[in-house]
Write a protein that holds these residues in place. Structure first.
Motif, PDB file in Angstrom:
ATOM      1  N   SER A 242     -77.394 -45.260  60.006  1.00 64.81           N
ATOM      2  CA  SER A 242     -78.548 -46.044  60.446  1.00 64.81           C
ATOM      3  C   SER A 242     -79.864 -45.383  60.047  1.00 64.81           C
ATOM      4  CB  SER A 242     -78.485 -46.201  61.975  1.00 64.81           C
ATOM      5  OG  SER A 242     -79.635 -46.841  62.474  1.00 64.81           O
ATOM      6  N   PRO A 267     -73.959 -52.367  58.439  1.00 63.57           N
ATOM      7  CA  PRO A 267     -75.290 -52.744  58.939  1.00 63.57           C
ATOM      8  C   PRO A 267     -75.260 -53.367  60.330  1.00 63.57           C
ATOM      9  CG  PRO A 267     -75.120 -53.291  56.623  1.00 63.57           C
ATOM     10  CD  PRO A 267     -73.744 -52.842  57.055  1.00 63.57           C
ATOM     11  N   CYS A 270     -75.701 -50.785  63.042  1.00 65.44           N
ATOM     12  CA  CYS A 270     -76.859 -49.884  62.949  1.00 65.44           C
ATOM     13  C   CYS A 270     -77.966 -50.264  63.922  1.00 65.44           C
ATOM     14  CB  CYS A 270     -77.431 -49.906  61.535  1.00 65.44           C
ATOM     15  SG  CYS A 270     -76.362 -49.226  60.259  1.00 65.44           S
ATOM     16  N   ASP A 273     -80.935 -51.141  59.889  1.00 67.78           N
ATOM     17  CA  ASP A 273     -79.972 -51.173  58.783  1.00 67.78           C
ATOM     18  C   ASP A 273     -80.587 -50.996  57.398  1.00 67.78           C
ATOM     19  OD1 ASP A 273     -81.238 -53.575  58.276  1.00 67.78           O
ATOM     20  OD2 ASP A 273     -79.474 -54.837  58.603  1.00 67.78           O
TER      21      ASP A 273
END
Length: 313
Positions: A242, A267, A270, A273
């Motif tokens: 992240s 992503p 995260c 992202d």
């Protein structure tokens, strides 16, 4: 140290001139000197003991030059003049020490930490990174015998100590904050400081340079990944967690071209992202998943390599 025959590459004529002066002052010979944009013109050069370079590692041209130098098999020593305030004598002393470490001259064999890591992987992160990396490390319940991790986290110096305390809780990895030169040993986790640049030497050491990072990211993932890939090639890897921004995308492309592995945190898992998305955009991803899946796959990946090695013996 005996006199060496050295090649010089730099982005600017000013840095090229400074490198030539420094090399001659240290008692070595400059065999060839060119600006990086002219590197392709050097179809063949005389025997060199090393290349001495001053390059911006965040440019496509620098990555191309890296690839060309790597194919030559000649050791590379990096010298960064930006923002430096060293006296001439101190710079000469540091430069001589760099050459000693990178090329292997005058090395004390008793100083090497055993065993050295065969595989070196970078953990790269920014916003949301400490939590994600913490989850990844918890998931790695079997630490491979021949792997070292280098953690480059965009972080403020004031909370760097808190990150050290968090990482120290993980059994299996020996935590090593980089405040002095360290041989890159297996089962060690090296934390890169946001305060000072770090070199990865041909002698398999992490060497703090005593100079601040340049650019918006501290530490620079692009620089760390490119330096690890240059030395470790197809035994290197990177996991991008992240984070905000695109730091690491360009050097991941170089690492992949060197035969290394490029993984990203999914992503959707995260906090931010941008970093993994920017790496995915280059189309060179080998694996993606949550921090837990990354940890599980990490163990499986090195189990498979160990099995292949056992069959090949």
């Amino acid at each position: 140290m005996q006199a060496l025959q050295l090649g010089v590459l730099a982005d600017t004529s000013i840095h090229l001139s400074k490198l030539r002066e420094l090399i001659v002052e240290c008692g070595h010979e400059v065999v060839v000197a060119e600006q990086s944009r002219n590197f392709d013109a050097l179809i063949s050069v005389p025997h060199l003991d090393a290349w001495i370079v001053s390059l911006d590692l965040n440019t496509d041209l620098s990555l191309h030059v890296y690839e060309q130098i790597e194919e030559s098999g000649v050791p590379v020593v990096f010298e960064d003049f930006e923002g430096g305030h060293m006296q001439a004598a101190d710079r000469k002393k540091r430069f001589t020490h760099k050459i000693s470490e990178c090329i292997g001259w005058d090395k004390d064999p008793t100083s090497t930490v055993k065993p050295l890591a065969k595989y070196v992987w970078v953990l790269a992160a920014s916003t949301g990174g400490p939590e994600a990396v913490n989850r990844f490390l918890k998931a790695v319940t079997r630490v491979p015998d021949n792997v070292a991790l280098v953690y480059a986290q965009h972080i403020d110096s004031s909370i760097h100590t808190s990150l050290i305390r968090m990482l120290a809780k993980h059994d299996g990895w020996q935590l090593e904050p980089i405040s002095s030169g360290k041989h890159i040993a297996a089962k060690h986790l090296y934390l890169i400081s946001p305060d000072a640049q770090v070199e990865v030497t041909e002698g398999h050491m992490l060497m703090p340079q005593g100079e601040p990072w340049h650019g918006p990211y501290k530490p620079s993932v692009n620089q760390i990944v490119a330096k690890v890939a240059r030395v470790y090639g197809n035994t290197s890897g990177v996991i991008v967690f992240s984070g905000m921004g695109d730091d690491g995308a360009k050097s991941c492309q170089y690492l992949k071209g060197s035969g290394g592995q490029v993984w990203v945190q999914s992503p959707l898992t995260c906090t931010v992202d941008s970093m993994p998305q920017s790496v995915k955009a280059i189309g060179k991803i080998d694996f993606e998943g949550s921090p837990e899946k990354l940890g599980q796959h990490f163990m499986e990946y090195f189990d498979a390599l160990a099995a292949q090695h056992a069959v090949g013996q």
